[in-house]
Design a protein around this motif. Structure first.
Motif, mmCIF file in Angstrom:
data_model
loop_
_atom_site.group_PDB
_atom_site.id
_atom_site.type_symbol
_atom_site.label_atom_id
_atom_site.label_comp_id
_atom_site.label_asym_id
_atom_site.label_seq_id
_atom_site.Cartn_x
_atom_site.Cartn_y
_atom_site.Cartn_z
ATOM 1 N N GLY A 1 0.811 -1.212 0.000
ATOM 2 C CA GLY A 1 0.000 0.000 0.000
ATOM 3 C C GLY A 1 0.838 1.253 0.000
ATOM 4 N N SER A 2 0.158 2.390 -0.153
ATOM 5 C CA SER A 2 0.853 3.671 -0.091
ATOM 6 C C SER A 2 0.068 4.628 0.798
ATOM 7 C CB SER A 2 1.049 4.261 -1.485
ATOM 8 O OG SER A 2 -0.192 4.449 -2.129
ATOM 9 N N VAL A 3 0.800 5.604 1.320
ATOM 10 C CA VAL A 3 0.203 6.640 2.153
ATOM 11 C C VAL A 3 0.187 7.921 1.340
ATOM 12 C CG1 VAL A 3 0.439 7.986 4.271
ATOM 13 C CG2 VAL A 3 0.990 5.549 4.278
ATOM 14 N N ILE A 4 -0.974 8.546 1.292
ATOM 15 C CA ILE A 4 -1.165 9.775 0.535
ATOM 16 C C ILE A 4 -1.209 10.934 1.508
ATOM 17 C CG2 ILE A 4 -2.589 10.944 -1.184
ATOM 18 C CD1 ILE A 4 -1.528 8.066 -1.952
ATOM 19 N N SER A 5 -0.432 11.974 1.219
ATOM 20 C CA SER A 5 -0.396 13.161 2.080
ATOM 21 C C SER A 5 -0.602 14.407 1.234
ATOM 22 C CB SER A 5 0.954 13.271 2.793
ATOM 23 O OG SER A 5 1.193 12.137 3.583
ATOM 24 N N ILE A 6 -1.248 15.392 1.828
ATOM 25 C CA ILE A 6 -1.434 16.673 1.155
ATOM 26 C C ILE A 6 -0.174 17.517 1.376
ATOM 27 C CG2 ILE A 6 -2.591 17.722 3.151
ATOM 28 C CD1 ILE A 6 -4.392 19.230 1.143
ATOM 29 N N THR A 7 0.239 18.223 0.347
ATOM 30 C CA THR A 7 1.412 19.097 0.451
ATOM 31 C C THR A 7 0.973 20.489 0.899
ATOM 32 O OG1 THR A 7 1.209 19.851 -1.829
ATOM 33 C CG2 THR A 7 2.565 17.876 -1.450
ATOM 34 N N ASP A 8 1.946 21.329 1.217
ATOM 35 C CA ASP A 8 1.623 22.716 1.565
ATOM 36 C C ASP A 8 0.915 23.404 0.408
ATOM 37 O OD1 ASP A 8 2.763 22.381 4.056
ATOM 38 O OD2 ASP A 8 4.669 23.344 3.523
ATOM 39 N N ALA A 9 1.389 23.140 -0.813
ATOM 40 C CA ALA A 9 0.743 23.732 -1.997
ATOM 41 C C ALA A 9 -0.700 23.250 -2.118
ATOM 42 C CB ALA A 9 1.529 23.387 -3.258
ATOM 43 N N GLY A 10 -0.930 21.970 -1.837
ATOM 44 C CA GLY A 10 -2.284 21.420 -1.875
ATOM 45 C C GLY A 10 -3.178 22.047 -0.832
ATOM 46 N N GLN A 11 -2.634 22.256 0.365
ATOM 47 C CA GLN A 11 -3.410 22.888 1.441
ATOM 48 C C GLN A 11 -3.760 24.330 1.086
ATOM 49 O OE1 GLN A 11 -0.854 22.138 4.845
ATOM 50 N NE2 GLN A 11 -2.123 20.418 5.467
ATOM 51 N N GLU A 12 -2.817 25.057 0.517
ATOM 52 C CA GLU A 12 -3.083 26.454 0.135
ATOM 53 C C GLU A 12 -4.155 26.533 -0.939
ATOM 54 O OE1 GLU A 12 0.604 28.381 -0.901
ATOM 55 O OE2 GLU A 12 1.537 27.762 0.988
ATOM 56 N N LEU A 13 -4.039 25.678 -1.952
ATOM 57 C CA LEU A 13 -5.025 25.689 -3.029
ATOM 58 C C LEU A 13 -6.397 25.268 -2.525
ATOM 59 C CD1 LEU A 13 -4.707 26.555 -5.921
ATOM 60 C CD2 LEU A 13 -4.290 24.190 -6.552
ATOM 61 N N LEU A 14 -6.433 24.279 -1.637
ATOM 62 C CA LEU A 14 -7.711 23.844 -1.063
ATOM 63 C C LEU A 14 -8.356 24.962 -0.264
ATOM 64 C CD1 LEU A 14 -9.827 21.655 -0.537
ATOM 65 C CD2 LEU A 14 -8.463 20.968 1.452
ATOM 66 N N ALA A 15 -7.573 25.677 0.535
ATOM 67 C CA ALA A 15 -8.121 26.773 1.341
ATOM 68 C C ALA A 15 -8.724 27.840 0.436
ATOM 69 C CB ALA A 15 -7.032 27.366 2.226
ATOM 70 N N GLU A 16 -8.046 28.145 -0.660
ATOM 71 C CA GLU A 16 -8.561 29.138 -1.607
ATOM 72 C C GLU A 16 -9.831 28.624 -2.283
ATOM 73 O OE1 GLU A 16 -6.894 31.733 -5.399
ATOM 74 O OE2 GLU A 16 -5.505 30.444 -4.292
ATOM 75 N N ALA A 17 -9.814 27.366 -2.687
ATOM 76 C CA ALA A 17 -10.979 26.770 -3.355
ATOM 77 C C ALA A 17 -12.166 26.654 -2.419
ATOM 78 C CB ALA A 17 -10.608 25.393 -3.897
ATOM 79 N N GLN A 18 -11.910 26.386 -1.144
ATOM 80 C CA GLN A 18 -12.990 26.217 -0.164
ATOM 81 C C GLN A 18 -13.862 27.473 -0.084
ATOM 82 O OE1 GLN A 18 -13.331 23.132 1.812
ATOM 83 N NE2 GLN A 18 -15.371 24.034 1.855
ATOM 84 N N VAL A 19 -13.241 28.637 -0.222
ATOM 85 C CA VAL A 19 -13.990 29.896 -0.191
ATOM 86 C C VAL A 19 -14.987 29.930 -1.347
ATOM 87 C CG1 VAL A 19 -13.795 32.409 -0.432
ATOM 88 C CG2 VAL A 19 -12.145 31.146 0.975
ATOM 89 N N TYR A 20 -14.529 29.608 -2.552
ATOM 90 C CA TYR A 20 -15.408 29.603 -3.724
ATOM 91 C C TYR A 20 -16.474 28.521 -3.607
ATOM 92 C CZ TYR A 20 -12.140 32.795 -5.953
ATOM 93 O OH TYR A 20 -11.361 33.878 -6.264
#
Length: 156
Positions: free
Chosen positions: A99-118
């Motif tokens: 198996g593999s472990v999937i992690s969100i990156t800092d870039a992913g977190q920033e983009l998600l935070a921006e997208a969450q607003v929209y």
């Protein structure tokens, strides 16, 4: 209980179903357009949201697939694209080399935070701000009723 419920004429049922299908398609398109403003697809948003909800913002790929209720190949392709864009990382699971472990990156977190607003604005604009409290409660009840039926084993 089913026999106690008032029977709705077939044409009314069909009209309601067609309206629901049109609403779902249009909502998906509008929300997708809002997410695209920051460069995310709806699938990207779903994966990133699931990762941020997980402890440590990481999860095994199998658990992610089960949580999203996606096919293995769909998740694999999606993760490959997101990894190439620097939104997530994939690492081998130390407990299980398969198996593999999937992690969100800092870039992913920033983009998600921006997208969450929209995303939140779109949900308010197209759904919650235009419905009465009774309609919102009915929507929740309808969703839970259908979801409970979908949890039952399927029969041919």
């Amino acid at each position: 209980m089913g026999s106690m419920m008032k029977q709705v004429p077939l044409d009314q049922k069909t009209a309601a179903w067609i309206s629901y299908q049109r609403m779902r398609a249009r909502l998906t398109e509008r929300i997708g357009r809002e997410l695209a403003r920051v460069g995310l697809s709806e699938a990207d948003f779903e994966v990133l949201s699931a990762l941020t909800d997980a402890p440590g913002a990481s999860v095994r790929a199998f658990a992610l697939r089960c949580g999203l209720e996606w096919e293995k190949s769909r998740l694999s392709h999606q993760l490959r694209r997101m990894e190439a864009r620097g939104l997530i990382t994939r690492e081998e699971c130390v407990e299980d080399n398969r198996g593999s472990v999937i992690s969100i990156t800092d870039a992913g977190q920033e983009l998600l935070a921006e997208a969450q607003v929209y995303y939140d604005q779109a949900v308010r604009r197209y759904v919650t701000d235009i419905l009465t409290m009774e309609q919102i409660e009915a929507l929740g009840t309808i969703a839970e009723t259908v979801l409970s039926r979908l949890e039952e084993p399927s029969t041919p």
